[in-house]
Every structure is written in structure tokens, then in C-alpha cells.
Design an enzyme around this catalytic site. Structure first.
Site, mmCIF file in Angstrom:
data_model
loop_
_atom_site.group_PDB
_atom_site.id
_atom_site.type_symbol
_atom_site.label_atom_id
_atom_site.label_comp_id
_atom_site.label_asym_id
_atom_site.label_seq_id
_atom_site.Cartn_x
_atom_site.Cartn_y
_atom_site.Cartn_z
ATOM 1 N N LEU A 42 0.814 -1.212 0.000
ATOM 2 C CA LEU A 42 0.000 0.000 0.000
ATOM 3 C C LEU A 42 0.849 1.263 0.000
ATOM 4 O O LEU A 42 1.914 1.323 0.601
ATOM 5 C CB LEU A 42 -0.934 0.013 1.210
ATOM 6 C CG LEU A 42 -1.938 -1.124 1.314
ATOM 7 C CD1 LEU A 42 -2.906 -0.869 2.466
ATOM 8 C CD2 LEU A 42 -2.698 -1.352 0.022
ATOM 9 N N GLY A 45 -1.560 6.388 -2.939
ATOM 10 C CA GLY A 45 -2.636 6.233 -3.925
ATOM 11 C C GLY A 45 -3.729 5.309 -3.415
ATOM 12 O O GLY A 45 -4.923 5.614 -3.538
ATOM 13 N N HIS A 46 -3.334 4.178 -2.834
ATOM 14 C CA HIS A 46 -4.318 3.264 -2.243
ATOM 15 C C HIS A 46 -5.085 3.956 -1.125
ATOM 16 O O HIS A 46 -6.311 3.848 -1.036
ATOM 17 C CB HIS A 46 -3.632 2.015 -1.662
ATOM 18 C CG HIS A 46 -3.017 1.116 -2.657
ATOM 19 N ND1 HIS A 46 -1.650 0.985 -2.754
ATOM 20 C CD2 HIS A 46 -3.548 0.287 -3.573
ATOM 21 C CE1 HIS A 46 -1.371 0.105 -3.698
ATOM 22 N NE2 HIS A 46 -2.506 -0.332 -4.228
#
Length: 102
Positions: A42, A45-46
Site C-alpha cells: 500500500l 494512492g491506495h
């Protein structure tokens, strides 16, 4: 099995059936569900997608699944970064309440 609840209140499901059951129960109660699928590793963006899902839905959920079918034959699946505790903390901070991690 409903899943394990961690210190953050995040429920981690190890089977698709348990994950579906939790989400079906939420939907039956009228909740909207936002889903963010990931392969882990992760990053910001996630997390931004998780925050948006949390803002737009009653329940925000994610998957953390390193899918061997998404790796090319030349990639070494065994060296793909995995830090589940960190990923779960990031997801919880972004408002995710359920994670599928088979």
C-alpha cells in the site's frame, strides 16, 4: 467465521465467504459498501482511494491479496513486499472497516 477484529476495530476476513457474509449483512441493513481491491504494498494512492470510499459510502472495505495470476512468469512472487500489520493500520486510518486477506 466472522473474521478477526484487531485493536483498530478493523475486521480481517480470511475467507471470501466470511467477507461476503459481513458485506451482505451490511447491505441488508441498507448500507452502501465501497470496495478497494489491492495486492498489498500500500501507498498514498491506495490510501486516497480508501479515504474516498469511506467518504462516499456507509462502509468501506478492501482486499489485500497478492494474486499470483497477476505476476508475470519472470517476476518472483516470493519477494513481493508484504507488511500486513502496516497495511492494516493504513487501511484503518483511512476508514476501512473490513479487509479480505485470504
Amino acid at each position: 467465521m466472522a473474521g478477526m477484529t484487531g485493536a483498530t476495530g478493523l475486521v480481517v476476513h480470511e475467507t471470501i465467504a466470511a467477507f461476503r457474509a459481513a458485506l451482505d449483512a451490511a447491505r441488508a441493513g441498507g448500507a452502501s459498501v465501497g470496495f478497494v481491491p489491492t495486492m498489498g504494498y500500500l501507498h498514498d494512492g491506495h490510501v486516497s482511494l480508501m479515504r474516498r470510499s469511506s467518504a462516499e459510502n456507509d462502509l468501506s472495505v478492501a482486499s489485500i491479496f497478492v494474486n499470483p495470476l497477476q505476476c508475470a512468469a519472470t517476476e518472483d512472487l516470493s519477494t513481493y513486499p508484504r507488511d500486513l500489520d502496516r497495511y492494516l493500520a493504513m487501511a484503518a486510518e483511512a476508514g476501512v472497516t473490513h479487509v479480505l486477506h485470504p
